[in-house]
Design an enzyme around this catalytic site. Structure first.
Site, PDB file in Angstrom:
ATOM      1  N   ARG A 202     -10.301 -11.623   1.843  1.00 23.57           N
ATOM      2  CA  ARG A 202     -11.347 -12.579   1.363  1.00 23.57           C
ATOM      3  C   ARG A 202     -10.588 -13.867   1.321  1.00 23.57           C
ATOM      4  NH1 ARG A 202     -11.576  -9.280  -4.251  1.00 23.57           N
ATOM      5  NH2 ARG A 202     -11.347  -7.816  -2.679  1.00 23.57           N
TER       6      ARG A 202
ATOM      7  N   LYS B 100       0.907  -1.197   0.014  1.00 21.60           N
ATOM      8  CA  LYS B 100      -0.055   0.008  -0.146  1.00 21.60           C
ATOM      9  C   LYS B 100       0.785   1.377  -0.115  1.00 21.60           C
ATOM     10  CE  LYS B 100      -3.768  -1.919   2.788  1.00 21.60           C
ATOM     11  NZ  LYS B 100      -4.913  -1.708   1.807  1.00 21.60           N
TER      12      LYS B 100
END
Length: 496
Positions: A352, A278
């Protein structure tokens, strides 16, 4: 702070501060009119000077009114509407609390039972009131060398009529448990990642099990996670010095024959994005990426405090997503517990990957319904902002129950579509499924991914990326959502 429910005449109550309503254009409420008559017109005389217009959020403090046992009377503006919405009602109560905390009195009494909140009965109105009061007391100064000064205010009495006292007490009891759960959730979200890591989360589960004997707790280490075949979950945590943990907590408050409800929480205690790193700006806030797991903790705590007559299983998939020589890479293919293979195209779509194995694990409990909760996608923040959680799932009845619970709890969700057309975005030439579906409809394709692992379940997914945390500046921090929504859903199931 203690909340007490009483049915007494306001003028007879000995208290440091008595709170009463004044409408817009200085219109005295029912209680204020009674007090004005008893005090020889003292309240109307002050209002004629123009010090309080009665708009929502305004207040005026009066001292030593004649013929009253209250030391102070706090006039609170409630606007001109015959029925208040949830938001202005909460604003009024939060304003009252702010004023009371600034005073020297140790107690106060709220004579606001005459206020009407649109669509809410006595229980619903007072649930909002009590929750706003208790949650408004929250502060996080654990790491401040100078702690907040202790407040004088220790008790608030909620006044109501005799006929409604039992319902108001029920509302206060439920609201207190929910706010306590929210505080637990907020504490976990606000803790720094060097303290709140997967092992710490496991320790919190064990501590909860010691506090509430009805709770069974299991914490699985990385070897057990691997042995269970959770290749997707394991891949997320393999780059960190902090090992992953699968936490399973079972509460059996219902009949043995009743199938449990299951809550599954994403517990990424810090998310760098892994190899798909990120940007550095704002990365400190990625400590809240365990907001889903934290909200499951908070909901479970509320259920335990209320001793709800239901069976509940809580599964937390906790890991730290770090870049290192052992981290998973874009292009890696992993095998999930379900046997399906996943091509990891982006290691920053890690939530996920832990949730899919946790959802598969939940099948062994044969749950009536499974809800997973996760700070899953930035796309949900773009779509719904900070006010509403995203909701998707494969069971219309379950979706409807959650939407209704969110409305009742003033912790709303909004349903997004889960059409088959979106599934095609997850096609992979090398594995059964890719872990991202491109730039379009990111919240939906993330849920599409999870749906591949919930075909045997009545399943719903809450994306709380926008609602679990307030970003930026001195006000940043965990919100405690969606504990009210989830607890309301379970209250409805328990018919409590």
């Amino acid at each position: 702070m203690e909340l007490v429910v009483k049915s007494v005449s306001p003028e007879t109550l000995k208290t440091a501060t008595l709170v009463v309503a004044v409408g817009e254009n200085r219109k005295l409420g029912v209680v204020a009119t009674q007090l004005d008559a008893l005090s020889g017109g003292a309240i109307s005389a002050v209002l004629k000077r123009g010090d309080l217009a009665g708009k929502v959020g305004q207040s005026l403090l009066l001292h030593s009114l004649p013929n009253l046992k209250a030391e102070r009377v706090l006039l609170v503006g409630v606007g001109k509407d015959a029925e208040l919405g949830d938001r202005p009602f909460r604003k009024i109560i939060a304003g009252v609390l702010g004023t009371l905390k600034s005073l020297g009195g140790t107690d106060a009494a709220l004579a606001l039972d005459e206020l009407v909140v649109k669509g809410r009965d006595s229980y619903g109105k007072n649930r909002l009131l009590a929750e706003t009061l208790v949650d408004g007391e929250y502060q996080f100064d654990r790491f401040k060398s100078q702690k907040a000064e202790p407040r004088a205010l220790k008790k608030i009495t909620v006044l109501t009529i005799k006929a409604a006292q039992a319902e108001v007490q029920r509302a206060v009891t439920h609201a207190t448990a929910i706010a306590n759960g929210m505080a637990f959730t907020r504490d976990l979200g606000n803790l720094p990642p060097n303290i709140c890591h997967p092992t710490f989360m496991g320790e919190q589960a064990k501590a909860l099990g010691k506090e509430f004997k009805a709770l069974k707790v299991e914490v699985f280490d990385e070897k057990k996670i691997k042995d269970l075949g959770m290749g997707s979950f394991y891949a997320v945590g393999q780059g960190s010095a902090q090992p992953p943990r699968l936490i399973v907590m079972q509460y059996n408050g219902g009949k043995k024959s009743e199938k449990p409800y299951a809550l599954v929480g994403k517990g990424i205690t810090f998310d760098t994005g892994g190899i798909s790193l990120k940007p550095g700006a704002g990365m400190d806030e990625m400590k809240y990426d365990m907001g889903g797991a934290a909200s499951v903790f908070g909901t479970l705590r509320a259920v335990l405090e209320l001793q709800l007559p239901i069976n509940l299983v809580c599964i937390l998939a906790c890991a730290e997503n770090m870049p290192s020589g052992t981290a998973s890479r874009p292009g890696d293919i992993v095998t999930t517990m379900s046997g399906q293979t996943v091509e990891i195209l982006n290691t920053d779509a890690e939530g996920r990957l832990v949730l899919c194995d946790a959802l598969t694990y939940s099948e062994r409990f044969k749950p009536q319904a499974v809800i997973d909760i996760a700070t899953l996608t930035g796309a949900c923040v773009v779509a719904l902002g900070a006010h509403t959680s995203g909701l998707l799932g494969n069971n219309d009845e379950l979706i409807g129950q959650l939407l209704s619970a969110g409305q009742q709890a003033d912790d709303r969700a909004w349903q997004l579509p889960l059409f088959d057309e979106y599934q095609e975005q997850l096609d992979s030439p090398f594995a059964d499924i890719a872990n991202i579906g491109g730039p379009k409809a990111g919240t939906i394709t993330a849920a599409c991914f999870l749906s591949r692992f919930t075909k045997n379940l009545n399943w719903a997914h809450l994306d709380i990326a926008g609602t679990a945390w307030t970003s930026g500046g001195k006000d940043k921090g965990a919100t405690g959502r969606p504990v009210p929504l989830l607890t309301q859903y379970l209250l409805d199931r328990a018919k409590a």
